[in-house]
Design an enzyme around this catalytic site. Structure first.
Site, PDB file in Angstrom:
ATOM      1  CD  GLU A   1       4.889   9.442  -5.210  1.00 12.22           C
ATOM      2  OE1 GLU A   1       4.411  10.369  -5.674  1.00 12.22           O
ATOM      3  OE2 GLU A   1       4.511   8.305  -4.820  1.00 12.22           O
TER       4      GLU A   1
ATOM      5  CG  HIS B   1      -0.850   5.043  -0.559  1.00 16.66           C
ATOM      6  ND1 HIS B   1      -1.904   5.512   0.148  1.00 16.66           N
ATOM      7  CD2 HIS B   1      -0.301   5.953  -1.036  1.00 16.66           C
ATOM      8  CE1 HIS B   1      -2.274   6.758  -0.072  1.00 16.66           C
ATOM      9  NE2 HIS B   1      -1.095   7.067  -1.136  1.00 16.66           N
TER      10      HIS B   1
ATOM     11  CG  ASP C   1       4.210   5.238  -7.604  1.00 11.79           C
ATOM     12  OD1 ASP C   1       4.284   6.244  -7.576  1.00 11.79           O
ATOM     13  OD2 ASP C   1       3.141   4.593  -7.573  1.00 11.79           O
TER      14      ASP C   1
END
Length: 690
Positions: free
Chosen positions: A505, A469, A465
Site C-alpha cells: 500500500e 514510510h 501497510d
C-alpha cells in the site's frame, strides 16, 4: 492504514461557471493526506460530500471554454471561487464544523461556491448518474463480432446465460442474460484447465471483526466494552472462526486469495473516536498492534488460525496476512495499567482504568487529562530507542515520510542500526513469543515477528501497510525472509506452491511501474481504478482507455501488477456513492474484468452500505457484513458469482493481451493469454435492476 482520525468526507456543493459551453464533464476532487474522494460537477445539482473537521485540498478539472483565473489559496463559504479552464484549479478549504457541504458549479461565470447544507441533504442525497453517452440495449438477440479471437466453427459458451453458440463469419448471435446488465462473456466450450497466476488474482479482503461472529465467547476479550449506543468504534465480534465458517461462501466468489486484516494482539483499550471524541475507538481494525507475535483473543487463537489456513488451502485459496512495520498502537489506559507504566493519575480513574467513561460535558478524549505525557516514566513504555513519539525523553517526529508519525501513532525506528532489547512489559506479556535476541535492531525484531507467522502456518503472502514510510531495504529483507520461511514450512509439510507474494500500500499510487517494485513487491494497490468507476459502472465502454492502459503496461513490464479495487476501508464504499443496485452491478463488471489483480472489499458483492460513523466517515466503511439479504442483493450476488468465476477460470481476463474489437452499438474486446482466449461484450445499458 487506519489513522486515529480517519477523516470523514463532507457533503459539499460546488458551483463552477464557464463562459463557453461545457462539453467536457467538470470533475472535483476533495482530499486530505489520508483520504480522497471525487465526483462530477453539474450545474443542475450541487455535488454533496460529508466532511469532518480538517483542512481539505480541492482540485477542479475538465472545464472547457475561455476562462483563466487564479484561485485563492484560502476561500470563503458562499463566495464564488474563480476557476480556470486552462489547467486544474487548486485551493484549500478549512472545515471547522463537521457536516454536509455542497459544491455549486456555475458554468456562466467559471466559479465554484461552497455552502453548508441542511442535515437532511446528506440523508437523501444520491450522486447523480454520470452524464455520459452510452449504448442502450433494447432487448432481443444481438449479433457480435469476435474479430480474430476465434476461428469460424468454434463452439462458445456464454457464461451468464449458459447459451451455446458457434462462430460464423467471425460473428455470433445470442440474447444477453436477463440479469446481465447488458454484459456477455464468451469462451470456448471445450477448454483445458488453466493454471493460476497472480496477474489475474481475485483477492477478497476481510476485515475480521466486521465479517462474521463464529465464537461469541471471545467478544469482550481483555475487558473490552461495547458502548451501548451505535458501537461505531468498538469490537463487533467477528473472528477467525467466523471466517472459517464462511469459506464456502468466499470460495463461491471466485476468490483466489483471502486477505485478512491484521490479527495480531491489539492494544486492549480505547482512544477517543473522531475529532470530537464522540465514541470510544478500539483497535477492532487490527492496525494498532500491542504484540506482533500472537493472535488477538478477540479474533481467536493459533488453533483456529491453523484450521483456517488448512481449510482455505484445501479449497485452493491462499491466505495473506496484513503486515504493519511502521508503527505499533497507542498507549491506552488498559495497557498502561496492565503493564505498570506509572504515568497516570489513578485517583482520577475507576479501579479498572478500562472502565473509564466520560462524565457529563466530557468527551472520550478527556481520559487524556489523567495521563502525564511529560513523565519520565514513559521510558518504560516502548522507549526512545524503539519509537519516535511526542513524549518526554523521546525523539520528536521528523518531517520526512520515514520519520513522521502517522496520525500520532508511535513511529518505529526501522532505519536504526542500534541494538535494542524489547521493553519489559512486552517480554512479560502473557502468551508472547517475543524473546531477547543478541544484537537485534528494531527492524530485526519486526522482521522476525512478521515472518514467524509464515513459518508456523504456511501463510502465502503479505499485504504490506504504509510502504512509503519504511525504507525499501527493510521491504527487500521482509520478502527474502518470508520467502525462506514459506519454503521451510512447505518442506516440513511436503507441499509446494507459488512463491511468497507481497503487495504493498503506497497511498495514492496508480497503475504504473514505479521503483517500489524493486523493493520486493510483486504488486501495489492501485488507487486509480476507483476514480474511474462512476462512468465505468454506468457504461462499461467508458473503461476502454483504462483497460488498454493497464494491459499495455503489464505486457511491457514483466514484473508489474496492479491490484485494483472499487471500495476500501480507507477510502469509501462504491455502493454509498449511488445506492443503486444497477450501478453496483455495473461496477462489478468494470472491476472483475479489469486487467491485473483485483481486490474485493467484503460486501461489495451484495452492495454493503455505510454503517454509523459519527464524525469519522471511514468508520462507516467498516460496517457489518450483510448476511440477511434482500431479493435485489441476492440477484446482485448471483451475477457477481458468475462473472467472478468466469474470471477465475480464465487467467486471460487479468493477464492477457487486450484488444478492442470494432462493433457498432456495442463495446467488444478480447483477452488472450497463451491458449486461453475470451471475448467480453457490453451491448448497452438496461433499466432492469439486479
Amino acid at each position: 492504514m487506519i489513522p486515529l482520525f480517519s477523516w470523514r468526507r463532507i457533503a459539499l456543493a460546488v458551483a463552477v461557471a464557464c463562459s463557453a459551453s461545457v462539453s467536457a464533464a467538470p470533475h472535483i476532487t476533495v482530499s486530505t493526506s489520508t483520504t480522497q474522494t471525487d465526483g462530477p460537477l453539474t450545474d443542475q445539482h450541487p455535488t454533496v460530500f460529508s466532511l469532518g473537521k480538517n483542512i481539505y485540498k480541492v482540485s477542479v478539472s475538465g472545464l472547457d471554454g475561455e476562462c483563466e483565473a487564479t484561485s485563492p489559496t484560502r476561500v470563503k463559504f458562499n463566495t464564488p471561487i474563480p476557476l480556470s479552464c486552462q489547467a486544474e484549479s487548486h485551493f484549500e478549504v478549512n472545515i471547522r464544523f463537521a457536516g454536509d457541504y455542497g459544491f455549486y458549479f456555475e458554468p456562466s461565470t467559471h466559479t465554484l461556491s461552497i455552502k453548508r447544507e441542511p442535515k437532511k441533504t446528506a440523508t437523501v442525497f444520491k450522486r447523480p448518474l454520470p452524464d455520459v453517452q452510452c449504448q442502450v440495449y433494447r432487448g432481443g438477440p444481438v449479433t457480435l463480432s469476435v474479430g480474430e479471437a476465434f476461428a469460424d466453427g468454434t463452439q462458445l459458451t456464454e457464461a451468464l446465460s449458459g447459451q451455446v453458440v458457434r462462430v460464423r463469419d467471425h460473428q455470433v448471435t445470442l440474447t444477453p442474460a436477463s440479469n446481465s446488465g447488458g454484459l456477455i462473456l464468451l469462451a470456448p466450450t471445450e477448454r483445458e484447465p488453466q493454471a493460476f497466476t497472480y496477474r489475474n488474482a481475485n483477492i477478497y479482503f476481510v476485515m475480521v471483526d466486521r465479517f462474521h461472529n463464529g465464537d461469541p465467547s471471545n467478544d469482550h476479550s481483555y475487558g473490552r466494552h461495547s458502548d451501548n449506543q451505535q458501537n461505531i468504534g468498538t469490537f463487533h465480534g467477528g473472528d477467525l472462526q467466523g471466517v472459517l465458517e464462511k469459506l464456502d461462501y468466499i470460495q463461491s466468489l471466485g476468490t483466489d486469495v483471502i486477505w485478512l486484516s491484521p490479527i495480531v494482539e491489539q492494544v486492549h483499550g480505547f482512544v477517543g473516536g473522531g475529532s470530537k471524541g464522540a465514541f470510544p475507538f478500539y483497535a477492532y481494525h487490527g492496525y494498532w498492534a500491542r504484540d506482533f507475535t500472537q493472535v488477538d483473543q478477540n479474533f481467536g487463537d493459533d488453533a483456529v488460525l491453523k484450521k483456517l489456513v488448512e481449510a482455505a488451502h484445501q479449497r485452493g485459496m491462499k491466505v495473506f496476512l496484513d503486515a504493519v512495520l511502521n508503527h505499533p498502537g497507542y498507549a491506552t489506559l488498559a495497557d498502561l495499567q496492565q503493564d505498570g507504566i506509572k504515568v497516570v493519575n489513578a485517583d482520577a480513574l475507576p479501579a479498572k482504568w478500562q472502565d473509564w467513561h466520560p462524565k457529563k460535558g466530557q468527551s472520550w478524549h478527556d481520559f487524556h487529562q489523567a495521563v502525564d505525557y511529560q513523565s519520565a516514566n514513559w521510558q518504560h513504555w516502548w522507549g526512545k530507542d524503539w519509537v519516535r513519539a511526542g513524549l518526554s525523553g523521546y525523539d520528536a517526529p521528523g518531517s520526512s515520510d520515514q520519520t513522521l508519525t502517522l496520525a500520532g501513532l508511535p513511529d518505529f525506528k526501522t532505519e536504526s542500526t542500534k541494538s535494542v532489547t524489547p521493553p519489559q512489559w512486552l517480554l512479560d506479556n502473557p502468551g508472547t513469543r517475543v524473546k531477547v535476541q543478541d544484537g537485534y535492531t528494531v527492524s530485526d525484531y519486526l522482521l522476525e515477528w512478521q515472518t514467524q507467522w509464515v513459518e508456523r502456518f504456511g501463510i502465502d503472502g503479505f499485504r504490506v501497510d504504509t510502504v512509503k514510510h519504511v525504507d525499501g531495504e527493510i521491504w527487500r529483507a521482509l520478502k527474502q525472509k518470508a520467502s525462506a520461511a514459506l519454503a521451510s514450512w512447505r518442506q516440513k509439510h511436503q507441499q509446494s506452491g507459488a512463491p511468497f507474494w507481497m503487495m504493498g500500500e503506497v497511498w495514492g499510487h496508480s497503475a504504473y511501474r514505479s521503483p517500489y517494485f524493486d523493493q520486493g513487491f510483486d504488486a501495489l494497490i492501485n488507487f486509480d481504478l476507483q476514480k474511474q468507476m462512476d462512468k465505468g459502472a454506468y457504461c462499461l465502454s467508458q473503461m476502454e482507455e483504462t483497460y488498454n492502459a493497464y494491459a499495455q503496461t503489464m505486457q511491457n513490464e514483466a514484473d508489474f501488477i496492479p491490484v485494483s479495487y472499487m471500495s476500501s476501508h480507507d477510502t469509501e464504499l462504491f455502493f454509498s456513492r449511488f445506492k443503486d443496485m444497477a450501478m453496483q452491478r455495473g461496477a462489478a463488471n468494470a472491476l472483475l474484468l479489469s486487467p491485473g489483480a483485483i481486490q474485493v472489499y467484503y460486501g461489495d458483492e451484495v452492495g454493503r452500505d455505510l454503517g454509523p460513523y459519527g464524525d469519522d466517515f471511514h468508520q462507516g466503511t467498516r460496517s457489518d457484513m450483510v448476511w440477511s439479504r434482500t431479493p435485489e442483493q441476492q440477484r446482485l450476488l448471483a451475477h457477481w458469482r458468475k462473472v467472478a468465476q468466469f474470471r477465475q477460470q480464465h487467467p486471460a481476463v487479468g493477464a492477457g493481451v487486450h484488444r478492442a474489437i470494432a462493433q457498432d452499438n456495442a463495446y467488444v474486446f478480447s483477452r488472450q493469454l497463451g491458449d486461453d482466449t475470451i471475448v467480453a461484450a457490453f451491448v448497452g445499458r438496461t433499466t432492469s435492476q439486479p
